[in-house]
Scaffold this motif. Sequence first.
Motif, PDB file in Angstrom:
ATOM      1  N   TRP A 144      -3.996   0.147  12.166  1.00 49.65           N
ATOM      2  CA  TRP A 144      -3.203   0.997  11.276  1.00 49.65           C
ATOM      3  C   TRP A 144      -3.950   2.287  10.946  1.00 49.65           C
ATOM      4  O   TRP A 144      -3.390   3.382  11.007  1.00 49.65           O
ATOM      5  N   THR A 203       0.827  -1.213   0.000  1.00 46.48           N
ATOM      6  CA  THR A 203       0.000   0.000   0.000  1.00 46.48           C
ATOM      7  C   THR A 203       0.855   1.254   0.000  1.00 46.48           C
ATOM      8  O   THR A 203       0.607   2.201  -0.763  1.00 46.48           O
ATOM      9  N   LEU A 204       1.884   1.268   0.831  1.00 45.60           N
ATOM     10  CA  LEU A 204       2.747   2.446   0.926  1.00 45.60           C
ATOM     11  C   LEU A 204       3.562   2.652  -0.351  1.00 45.60           C
ATOM     12  O   LEU A 204       3.758   3.794  -0.788  1.00 45.60           O
ATOM     13  N   PHE A 206       0.383   7.510   7.331  1.00 48.58           N
ATOM     14  CA  PHE A 206       0.264   6.053   7.189  1.00 48.58           C
ATOM     15  C   PHE A 206       1.616   5.379   7.391  1.00 48.58           C
ATOM     16  O   PHE A 206       1.703   4.309   8.010  1.00 48.58           O
ATOM     17  N   LEU A 207       2.673   6.005   6.883  1.00 47.81           N
ATOM     18  CA  LEU A 207       4.003   5.423   7.012  1.00 47.81           C
ATOM     19  C   LEU A 207       4.467   5.427   8.465  1.00 47.81           C
ATOM     20  O   LEU A 207       4.972   4.416   8.972  1.00 47.81           O
ATOM     21  N   SER A 263      -2.897   6.032  12.301  1.00 47.44           N
ATOM     22  CA  SER A 263      -2.658   7.052  11.270  1.00 47.44           C
ATOM     23  C   SER A 263      -3.435   8.326  11.571  1.00 47.44           C
ATOM     24  O   SER A 263      -2.915   9.440  11.416  1.00 47.44           O
ATOM     25  N   PHE A 275       1.342   4.159  -2.830  1.00 53.62           N
ATOM     26  CA  PHE A 275       1.173   5.568  -2.466  1.00 53.62           C
ATOM     27  C   PHE A 275       2.360   6.388  -2.960  1.00 53.62           C
ATOM     28  O   PHE A 275       2.201   7.475  -3.542  1.00 53.62           O
ATOM     29  N   TYR A 276       3.579   5.872  -2.736  1.00 58.03           N
ATOM     30  CA  TYR A 276       4.778   6.552  -3.212  1.00 58.03           C
ATOM     31  C   TYR A 276       4.741   6.726  -4.739  1.00 58.03           C
ATOM     32  O   TYR A 276       5.048   7.804  -5.271  1.00 58.03           O
ATOM     33  N   PHE A 297      11.802   3.242   6.863  1.00 48.66           N
ATOM     34  CA  PHE A 297      10.919   2.313   6.158  1.00 48.66           C
ATOM     35  C   PHE A 297      11.739   1.285   5.379  1.00 48.66           C
ATOM     36  O   PHE A 297      11.494   0.071   5.479  1.00 48.66           O
ATOM     37  N   GLN A 349       0.150  10.396   3.308  1.00 50.66           N
ATOM     38  CA  GLN A 349       1.026   9.233   3.111  1.00 50.66           C
ATOM     39  C   GLN A 349       2.025   9.101   4.251  1.00 50.66           C
ATOM     40  O   GLN A 349       2.316   7.993   4.725  1.00 50.66           O
ATOM     41  N   HIS A 350       2.535  10.236   4.705  1.00 51.48           N
ATOM     42  CA  HIS A 350       3.499  10.229   5.810  1.00 51.48           C
ATOM     43  C   HIS A 350       2.856   9.688   7.090  1.00 51.48           C
ATOM     44  O   HIS A 350       3.491   8.927   7.833  1.00 51.48           O
TER      45      HIS A 350
END
Length: 365
Positions: free
Chosen positions: A243, A153-154, A206-207, A247, A157-158, A293, A203-204
């Motif tokens: 999660w 997922t991440l 979630f990370l 977040s 997103f990236y 990460f 996004q950050h």
Amino acid sequence: MSKPLPEAWQSQYEVIKNLNREWVTIDDNNRYVPYIDKSMAEVPVVGVILEVSRYSSNKLLVCTPANSAVLIEKKISSYHQEEACVLLDVDSLKTVYQKDKILISVFQSKKKFENVGIWAVQSKTTSALHSANLSYKRDISILQDFFTSAILTLLIFYAVLINQYPRIYKNLYSLTRVFSFKVREDNSRIRLINEAHIMFLIQHCFLVAFLFIMLVSTTDLIQVEVPYLDFQPTTYVRYMLLWGQVSLLVLAAIWLKYIIVMLFGTLFKLRQLRVLYMLDYMRMSLIYSAFLFVLLIIIFAGIGYYNNYYFNLIIYLFILLASLRVIVLYFRLFRSASFRNIYLFSYICVAEVIPLLIGLEILVI
């Protein structure tokens, strides 16, 4: 080590997994580390961290040289004056200890570890009954499933952010801008709150939440008790729900920090530096979290998550990077300030140092 199963047991059992390649021992800092040779074993102990669900309905065979003790969860289970083998039922261990992972170790005062053997085995009689229609149950690990889903997922997103906002991505992830003590932006042209920055912020969040959950699940340094949040999920769905909840908390914390920075920037008459500070803070956070990460993926997927020593290193590295961020931000703002006084130092303490110390006090034991 590839020590074979003793001949006396080969007629009754077949090896499911040779665990001699997965030994851990205790180093000079009283931490469990992967066993490589005798010099690493400050305490004369070797063993394995057994994932009981993986070997359900099987047995664990532990063979030891003379004058050795077999320990389960650091407590002596049996002592043998002569060379001997012990057969343990994995399902019984899970019932007694109520744990997903159990430490099985051997104490040998003379470090004759070459005569120690640990195998997961099953009865050949049981195996023969199912040989006509043999099927294997996939090794199910809820944490591994969450880990895989989250990184996919991440990464997606990236990919979306890089393709949708390439110029802003290059600006935010610029190492030269992060580690330079010079201010490169024109304060009047910076817009913190826009579509692109909000997407990068989401996004950050979630990370950061993913990193936090993984470290809580794999290390013994962080102890968390938050009302209405279960940091020991028992299902994949609960991991995904946790999660999302974490977040949201991270997002709320960042917005709270933004409000505090703006208020205290006005109070200390540092209005021109407020926006610069938040932009630099966002840059450093994005790059630091991306680095952690990648490091977490390497450790979890490459080295293995049975040893929390490496995950503890990630926590120490996070503290180091957070401290470095304080230093860089202070000197960068100090050079760009129209006046240099205690206000700037107080501002940095309120915005960076105090939240870091509070976080360490609450989370890191």
